[in-house]
Every structure is written in C-alpha cells, then in structure tokens.
Motif scaffolding. Structure first.
Motif, PDB file in Angstrom:
ATOM      1  N   GLN A   1       0.804  -1.214   0.000  1.00 46.98           N
ATOM      2  CA  GLN A   1       0.000   0.000   0.000  1.00 46.98           C
ATOM      3  C   GLN A   1       0.840   1.269   0.000  1.00 46.98           C
ATOM      4  O   GLN A   1       0.333   2.347  -0.292  1.00 46.98           O
ATOM      5  N   GLY A   2       2.130   1.160   0.326  1.00 44.09           N
ATOM      6  CA  GLY A   2       2.992   2.330   0.297  1.00 44.09           C
ATOM      7  C   GLY A   2       2.670   3.312   1.405  1.00 44.09           C
ATOM      8  O   GLY A   2       2.165   2.941   2.470  1.00 44.09           O
ATOM      9  N   ASP A   3       2.930   4.583   1.135  1.00 45.17           N
ATOM     10  CA  ASP A   3       2.738   5.638   2.128  1.00 45.17           C
ATOM     11  C   ASP A   3       1.302   6.150   2.043  1.00 45.17           C
ATOM     12  O   ASP A   3       0.966   6.980   1.197  1.00 45.17           O
ATOM     13  N   VAL A   4       0.458   5.624   2.896  1.00 48.18           N
ATOM     14  CA  VAL A   4      -0.961   5.983   2.890  1.00 48.18           C
ATOM     15  C   VAL A   4      -1.354   6.436   4.291  1.00 48.18           C
ATOM     16  O   VAL A   4      -0.684   6.093   5.278  1.00 48.18           O
ATOM     17  N   PRO A   5      -2.446   7.200   4.437  1.00 42.45           N
ATOM     18  CA  PRO A   5      -2.832   7.698   5.761  1.00 42.45           C
ATOM     19  C   PRO A   5      -3.534   6.672   6.638  1.00 42.45           C
ATOM     20  O   PRO A   5      -3.807   6.954   7.800  1.00 42.45           O
ATOM     21  N   TRP A   6      -3.862   5.508   6.081  1.00 45.37           N
ATOM     22  CA  TRP A   6      -4.485   4.472   6.892  1.00 45.37           C
ATOM     23  C   TRP A   6      -3.464   3.394   7.227  1.00 45.37           C
ATOM     24  O   TRP A   6      -2.410   3.287   6.610  1.00 45.37           O
ATOM     25  N   THR A   7      -3.792   2.557   8.205  1.00 43.51           N
ATOM     26  CA  THR A   7      -2.904   1.482   8.648  1.00 43.51           C
ATOM     27  C   THR A   7      -3.596   0.152   8.432  1.00 43.51           C
ATOM     28  O   THR A   7      -4.730  -0.043   8.881  1.00 43.51           O
ATOM     29  N   CYS A   8      -2.928  -0.767   7.740  1.00 40.95           N
ATOM     30  CA  CYS A   8      -3.478  -2.090   7.457  1.00 40.95           C
ATOM     31  C   CYS A   8      -2.991  -3.078   8.515  1.00 40.95           C
ATOM     32  O   CYS A   8      -1.790  -3.156   8.796  1.00 40.95           O
ATOM     33  N   LEU A   9      -3.924  -3.834   9.074  1.00 44.53           N
ATOM     34  CA  LEU A   9      -3.629  -4.789  10.136  1.00 44.53           C
ATOM     35  C   LEU A   9      -4.398  -6.075   9.872  1.00 44.53           C
ATOM     36  O   LEU A   9      -5.281  -6.127   9.022  1.00 44.53           O
ATOM     37  N   THR A  10      -4.067  -7.111  10.630  1.00 46.05           N
ATOM     38  CA  THR A  10      -4.880  -8.322  10.672  1.00 46.05           C
ATOM     39  C   THR A  10      -5.200  -8.640  12.120  1.00 46.05           C
ATOM     40  O   THR A  10      -4.407  -8.344  13.027  1.00 46.05           O
ATOM     41  N   ASP A  11      -6.359  -9.238  12.343  1.00 45.92           N
ATOM     42  CA  ASP A  11      -6.716  -9.666  13.691  1.00 45.92           C
ATOM     43  C   ASP A  11      -6.007 -10.995  14.000  1.00 45.92           C
ATOM     44  O   ASP A  11      -5.264 -11.514  13.156  1.00 45.92           O
ATOM     45  N   PRO A  12      -6.190 -11.561  15.185  1.00 49.54           N
ATOM     46  CA  PRO A  12      -5.443 -12.779  15.540  1.00 49.54           C
ATOM     47  C   PRO A  12      -5.698 -13.990  14.638  1.00 49.54           C
ATOM     48  O   PRO A  12      -4.910 -14.927  14.656  1.00 49.54           O
ATOM     49  N   GLU A  13      -6.773 -13.980  13.843  1.00 49.43           N
ATOM     50  CA  GLU A  13      -7.005 -15.077  12.900  1.00 49.43           C
ATOM     51  C   GLU A  13      -6.656 -14.706  11.461  1.00 49.43           C
ATOM     52  O   GLU A  13      -6.910 -15.474  10.543  1.00 49.43           O
ATOM     53  N   GLY A  14      -6.067 -13.531  11.279  1.00 52.15           N
ATOM     54  CA  GLY A  14      -5.649 -13.142   9.944  1.00 52.15           C
ATOM     55  C   GLY A  14      -6.667 -12.367   9.134  1.00 52.15           C
ATOM     56  O   GLY A  14      -6.416 -12.097   7.947  1.00 52.15           O
ATOM     57  N   HIS A  15      -7.815 -11.998   9.709  1.00 47.91           N
ATOM     58  CA  HIS A  15      -8.768 -11.158   8.986  1.00 47.91           C
ATOM     59  C   HIS A  15      -8.188  -9.762   8.836  1.00 47.91           C
ATOM     60  O   HIS A  15      -7.793  -9.138   9.817  1.00 47.91           O
ATOM     61  N   GLU A  16      -8.167  -9.269   7.618  1.00 43.40           N
ATOM     62  CA  GLU A  16      -7.628  -7.941   7.365  1.00 43.40           C
ATOM     63  C   GLU A  16      -8.608  -6.864   7.771  1.00 43.40           C
ATOM     64  O   GLU A  16      -9.829  -7.025   7.678  1.00 43.40           O
ATOM     65  N   PHE A  17      -8.070  -5.727   8.225  1.00 42.47           N
ATOM     66  CA  PHE A  17      -8.879  -4.547   8.465  1.00 42.47           C
ATOM     67  C   PHE A  17      -7.968  -3.324   8.428  1.00 42.47           C
ATOM     68  O   PHE A  17      -6.742  -3.455   8.497  1.00 42.47           O
ATOM     69  N   CYS A  18      -8.555  -2.159   8.277  1.00 43.24           N
ATOM     70  CA  CYS A  18      -7.777  -0.943   8.199  1.00 43.24           C
ATOM     71  C   CYS A  18      -8.260   0.042   9.259  1.00 43.24           C
ATOM     72  O   CYS A  18      -9.445   0.131   9.571  1.00 43.24           O
ATOM     73  N   VAL A  19      -7.310   0.804   9.801  1.00 42.98           N
ATOM     74  CA  VAL A  19      -7.624   1.913  10.698  1.00 42.98           C
ATOM     75  C   VAL A  19      -7.412   3.197   9.898  1.00 42.98           C
ATOM     76  O   VAL A  19      -6.292   3.488   9.461  1.00 42.98           O
ATOM     77  N   LEU A  20      -8.483   3.922   9.661  1.00 43.21           N
ATOM     78  CA  LEU A  20      -8.428   5.135   8.857  1.00 43.21           C
ATOM     79  C   LEU A  20      -7.935   6.308   9.699  1.00 43.21           C
ATOM     80  O   LEU A  20      -7.970   6.278  10.930  1.00 43.21           O
ATOM     81  N   ALA A  21      -7.505   7.329   9.017  1.00 45.55           N
ATOM     82  CA  ALA A  21      -7.044   8.544   9.706  1.00 45.55           C
ATOM     83  C   ALA A  21      -8.245   9.433  10.010  1.00 45.55           C
ATOM     84  O   ALA A  21      -9.067   9.701   9.119  1.00 45.55           O
ATOM     85  N   PRO A  22      -8.382   9.895  11.248  1.00 47.77           N
ATOM     86  CA  PRO A  22      -9.508  10.792  11.554  1.00 47.77           C
ATOM     87  C   PRO A  22      -9.332  12.115  10.853  1.00 47.77           C
ATOM     88  O   PRO A  22      -8.214  12.589  10.625  1.00 47.77           O
ATOM     89  N   SER A  23     -10.442  12.724  10.480  1.00 48.50           N
ATOM     90  CA  SER A  23     -10.383  14.020   9.802  1.00 48.50           C
ATOM     91  C   SER A  23     -10.209  15.136  10.814  1.00 48.50           C
ATOM     92  O   SER A  23     -10.591  15.021  11.973  1.00 48.50           O
TER      93      SER A  23
END
Length: 246
Positions: free
Chosen positions: A224-246
């Motif tokens: 994803q490179g340099d983006v304002p959100w953070t990509c993570l996975t939960d303990p079972e590997g499900h992907e999710f993103c934390v967006l940047a608050p406005s």
C-alpha cells in the motif's frame, strides 16, 4: 480511546460498476470521492461521522480467486413478499444465485456482478431496525477468541458469544450487527471484503494502532505504500484498516 467500524471495504475490478450495484441493491446512492466508489444513504458522505455502515468499493487489478469470501453482507427484509421482491430486483441488477453449501435454508444466497457472495435473509424481528444491511458476517475458527479481540478493539457491544458465533452491535442499538461465525474454511488468499475502522475526532490514531497491536493485531503489508491508513490483521488473519480521523 475507541474505534468504530464505518465502512465495509470491498475490492473489485470495476469499482464503479460494483459500487453502483450495491447502491442500487441497498436503496442508497453512489458517490465517487476519488478512485473508489462509495455506497451510502442519500445526502452525502457525512464524514467523519457517517450515519450508516457504508460500502466502499476499491479498484484492484486482481479478480476474485477464492471459492468463497470469508466476509459477506446479509440483507434485511420485512416480509416474505419483500424478500421475494428484493431477490428478483437484485437478479435484475446483475446478481446471480450461488451455492456455498447452504442446504435447505430460508434465506437466499446471491453474488454481486464480480462474485462477492451475500445473503437476502428471511424476515427476522431482530433486524427490523438495522437498515438494509442486517449483518456483516465473518467466517472464523474461534468465535470466542474473535469476541475477545473485537470487543476490546471497538466501542461496539458484545451481544452474544458461544462456541459457534459471536455477535456485536453498536452501543446505540443502531445499524447492522457484526457476526463472527465458526466455519471450517481456511484463509488461502487476501480478503476481498474487510472492515475499515475510524478513531473518533480528536483521538490519537497511532495510539489506537498501538493498542490494537497489544491486543494481538499484526501489521499487514499489501504494497500500500505511504498511505494515511494502517493495514492490520486480527489474531485469525482477517484484514482490516484503521483510517485517519479528519
């Protein structure tokens, strides 16, 4: 500190077409604030405090390869007639019937024009006030473990937890439910559908991400490179993103 899910992120080859499908399917409007197409209630995006859990369709170059997505939407209906009419309307919009081993069930399993599965549920009293999206359902191996992580990760309330499923909903008793359902499926490819979480205005995003890592989340590099959100996975590997608050 707290996080709330604000949109379902869905990947597609033709994000505009799939976004328009979901907007029409849900009786909402399609917005294109950038390269993505967002399906949400009429009236605009109301960001950063959206009034509903929207669907953000993101263009990607890869087609769907998994036999079945590990996350999908369940749509609500108010009567048997409404269910039949909605299924017919969705098919006219380009949805197709699919078999995912559901057997003889009262709901109808369909796929959007790019093969993302979803269910049109029979009328259920519990879904009478959810809006068009009744549930976001995520396959998992251990619902109790998912309940521990996601109950701590978000400000939603844990409503039910058993060996077979865990169910959360916003503390305001509004909008859809989030359900982790025990299945034998094993993740083999990146998730095609995932949740995006958002800090509240004034909260510290890096602190929230650090808190999630302490709970068991893992950093995810999708190029994803340099983006304002953070990509993570939960303990079972499900992907999710934390967006940047406005």
């Amino acid at each position: 500190m707290a996080l709330r899910p604000v949109q379902v992120n869905m990947k597609a080859l033709d994000a505009s077409a799939v976004g328009r499908f979901w907007a029409a399917a849900l009786g909402w409007s399609a917005y294109s604030p950038g390269v993505t197409t967002y399906a949400g209630p009429p009236g605009g995006l109301v960001w950063p405090d959206p009034v509903a859990l929207g669907v953000d369709v993101v263009p990607v170059p890869e087609p769907k390869t998994a036999t079945k997505n590990r996350a999908h939407l369940d749509l609500a209906t108010s009567s048997a007639t409404h269910q039949a009419e909605l299924v017919a309307r969705l098919r006219a919009l380009g949805a197709t019937s699919v078999r995912v081993g559901q057997g003889d069930v009262p709901w109808t399993v369909l796929a959007d024009p790019e093969g993302n599965e979803f269910c049109v549920l029979e009328p259920r009293e519990i879904h009478r006030d959810t809006g068009p999206i009744a549930r976001v359902v995520v396959d998992c191996a251990d619902p109790r473990a998912m309940a521990r992580f996601w109950d701590s990760a978000m400000d939603w309330t844990l409503r039910e937890v058993t060996d077979d499923r865990a169910v959360l909903r916003s503390a305001e008793n509004a909008g859809p439910y989030l359900e982790f359902l025990r299945t034998p499926d094993v993740k083999t490819v990146p998730d095609r559908v995932h949740l995006d979480l958002l800090p509240y205005p004034g909260d510290d995003k890096p602190a929230e991400v650090a808190r999630l890592r302490a709970l068991g989340a893992t950093d995810l590099d999708l190029g994803q490179g340099d983006v304002p959100w953070t990509c993570l996975t939960d303990p079972e590997g499900h992907e999710f993103c934390v967006l940047a608050p406005s």
